[in-house]
Write a protein that holds these residues in place. Sequence first.
Motif, PDB file in Angstrom:
ATOM      1  N   ARG A  88       0.886  -1.233  -0.038  1.00 13.53           N
ATOM      2  CA  ARG A  88      -0.034   0.067   0.022  1.00 13.53           C
ATOM      3  C   ARG A  88       1.011   1.378  -0.043  1.00 13.53           C
ATOM      4  O   ARG A  88       1.983   1.138   0.328  1.00 13.53           O
ATOM      5  CB  ARG A  88      -0.840   0.021   1.218  1.00 13.53           C
ATOM      6  CG  ARG A  88      -1.678  -1.143   1.380  1.00 13.53           C
ATOM      7  CD  ARG A  88      -2.913  -0.985   2.676  1.00 13.53           C
ATOM      8  NE  ARG A  88      -2.204  -0.682   3.491  1.00 13.53           N
ATOM      9  CZ  ARG A  88      -1.550  -1.097   4.685  1.00 13.53           C
ATOM     10  NH1 ARG A  88      -1.935  -2.534   4.666  1.00 13.53           N
ATOM     11  NH2 ARG A  88      -1.538  -0.477   5.632  1.00 13.53           N
ATOM     12  N   ALA A  89       0.253   2.358  -0.493  1.00 17.54           N
ATOM     13  CA  ALA A  89       0.691   3.687  -0.455  1.00 17.54           C
ATOM     14  C   ALA A  89       1.680   3.973   0.930  1.00 17.54           C
ATOM     15  O   ALA A  89       2.675   4.613   1.139  1.00 17.54           O
ATOM     16  CB  ALA A  89       0.137   4.816  -0.966  1.00 17.54           C
ATOM     17  N   ASP A  90       0.914   3.903   2.048  1.00 16.17           N
ATOM     18  CA  ASP A  90       1.558   4.241   3.209  1.00 16.17           C
ATOM     19  C   ASP A  90       2.652   3.312   3.598  1.00 16.17           C
ATOM     20  O   ASP A  90       3.497   3.603   4.155  1.00 16.17           O
ATOM     21  CB  ASP A  90       0.197   4.155   4.281  1.00 16.17           C
ATOM     22  CG  ASP A  90      -0.313   2.821   4.481  1.00 16.17           C
ATOM     23  OD1 ASP A  90      -0.472   1.936   3.678  1.00 16.17           O
ATOM     24  OD2 ASP A  90      -0.795   2.430   5.663  1.00 16.17           O
ATOM     25  N   GLU A  91       2.615   1.986   3.283  1.00 13.56           N
ATOM     26  CA  GLU A  91       3.652   0.955   3.646  1.00 13.56           C
ATOM     27  C   GLU A  91       4.755   1.709   2.563  1.00 13.56           C
ATOM     28  O   GLU A  91       5.876   1.383   2.984  1.00 13.56           O
ATOM     29  CB  GLU A  91       3.355   0.005   3.161  1.00 13.56           C
ATOM     30  CG  GLU A  91       2.309  -0.932   4.239  1.00 13.56           C
ATOM     31  CD  GLU A  91       1.806  -2.172   3.342  1.00 13.56           C
ATOM     32  OE1 GLU A  91       1.317  -3.146   4.261  1.00 13.56           O
ATOM     33  OE2 GLU A  91       1.522  -2.483   2.524  1.00 13.56           O
ATOM     34  N   LEU A  92       4.547   2.036   1.418  1.00  7.72           N
ATOM     35  CA  LEU A  92       5.832   2.327   0.459  1.00  7.72           C
ATOM     36  C   LEU A  92       6.298   3.773   1.158  1.00  7.72           C
ATOM     37  O   LEU A  92       7.472   3.818   1.248  1.00  7.72           O
ATOM     38  CB  LEU A  92       5.185   2.645  -0.816  1.00  7.72           C
ATOM     39  CG  LEU A  92       6.232   2.837  -1.748  1.00  7.72           C
ATOM     40  CD1 LEU A  92       7.196   1.733  -2.051  1.00  7.72           C
ATOM     41  CD2 LEU A  92       5.511   3.351  -3.247  1.00  7.72           C
ATOM     42  N   ALA A  93       5.506   4.450   1.697  1.00  7.99           N
ATOM     43  CA  ALA A  93       5.981   5.670   2.262  1.00  7.99           C
ATOM     44  C   ALA A  93       6.764   5.511   3.454  1.00  7.99           C
ATOM     45  O   ALA A  93       7.928   6.089   3.819  1.00  7.99           O
ATOM     46  CB  ALA A  93       4.997   6.768   2.598  1.00  7.99           C
ATOM     47  N   ALA A  94       6.407   4.425   4.146  1.00  4.16           N
ATOM     48  CA  ALA A  94       7.428   4.169   5.443  1.00  4.16           C
ATOM     49  C   ALA A  94       8.696   3.791   5.272  1.00  4.16           C
ATOM     50  O   ALA A  94       9.552   3.786   5.935  1.00  4.16           O
ATOM     51  CB  ALA A  94       6.390   3.124   6.204  1.00  4.16           C
TER      52      ALA A  94
ATOM     53  N   GLY B 200      13.088   5.724   2.492  1.00  4.24           N
ATOM     54  CA  GLY B 200      14.362   6.069   2.614  1.00  4.24           C
ATOM     55  C   GLY B 200      15.296   4.833   2.090  1.00  4.24           C
ATOM     56  O   GLY B 200      16.289   5.228   1.347  1.00  4.24           O
ATOM     57  N   ARG B 201      14.961   3.612   2.525  1.00  2.49           N
ATOM     58  CA  ARG B 201      15.410   2.592   1.969  1.00  2.49           C
ATOM     59  C   ARG B 201      15.162   2.226   0.491  1.00  2.49           C
ATOM     60  O   ARG B 201      16.110   1.768  -0.441  1.00  2.49           O
ATOM     61  CB  ARG B 201      14.860   1.214   2.742  1.00  2.49           C
ATOM     62  CG  ARG B 201      15.347   1.100   4.129  1.00  2.49           C
ATOM     63  CD  ARG B 201      15.133   0.005   4.935  1.00  2.49           C
ATOM     64  NE  ARG B 201      13.691  -0.611   4.330  1.00  2.49           N
ATOM     65  CZ  ARG B 201      13.121  -1.487   4.992  1.00  2.49           C
ATOM     66  NH1 ARG B 201      13.578  -2.110   5.908  1.00  2.49           N
ATOM     67  NH2 ARG B 201      12.063  -2.191   4.669  1.00  2.49           N
ATOM     68  N   LEU B 202      13.993   2.588   0.042  1.00  7.29           N
ATOM     69  CA  LEU B 202      13.444   2.609  -1.283  1.00  7.29           C
ATOM     70  C   LEU B 202      14.566   3.330  -2.136  1.00  7.29           C
ATOM     71  O   LEU B 202      15.013   3.001  -3.260  1.00  7.29           O
ATOM     72  CB  LEU B 202      12.299   2.780  -1.562  1.00  7.29           C
ATOM     73  CG  LEU B 202      11.679   2.778  -3.110  1.00  7.29           C
ATOM     74  CD1 LEU B 202      12.259   1.316  -3.621  1.00  7.29           C
ATOM     75  CD2 LEU B 202      10.318   3.143  -3.264  1.00  7.29           C
ATOM     76  N   GLU B 203      14.945   4.765  -1.628  1.00  4.73           N
ATOM     77  CA  GLU B 203      15.721   5.598  -2.428  1.00  4.73           C
ATOM     78  C   GLU B 203      17.087   5.075  -2.511  1.00  4.73           C
ATOM     79  O   GLU B 203      17.658   5.374  -3.539  1.00  4.73           O
ATOM     80  CB  GLU B 203      15.585   7.030  -1.844  1.00  4.73           C
ATOM     81  CG  GLU B 203      14.186   7.740  -2.005  1.00  4.73           C
ATOM     82  CD  GLU B 203      14.093   7.979  -3.511  1.00  4.73           C
ATOM     83  OE1 GLU B 203      15.033   8.390  -4.146  1.00  4.73           O
ATOM     84  OE2 GLU B 203      12.995   7.652  -4.074  1.00  4.73           O
TER      85      GLU B 203
END
Length: 77
Positions: A2-8, A11-14
């Motif tokens: 979900r979008a909120d999980e992605l937002a959480a 930093g790691r994703l970037e």
Amino acid sequence: MRADELAACHGRLEELAGDVYAPLVRADQRVKGRLHLRGLLLDGRRKSMQPVAGRLSVDHQQLQQFMTSSAAVTVRR
């Protein structure tokens, strides 16, 4: 995801996207790569360009152009 999980995990994703797309010479391609990666991680059964772009609320042609042009780009050494 979900979008909120992605937002959480932003930093790691970037950090991951930075490593994966670092060889691309052009900054706009690295930006589109990050965008595509986020779209792939969001919930949705289909991972083709149009559904991914729809989840991101962007024009699918941006992602399509990234995929077709970035594969042939000379990478930094």
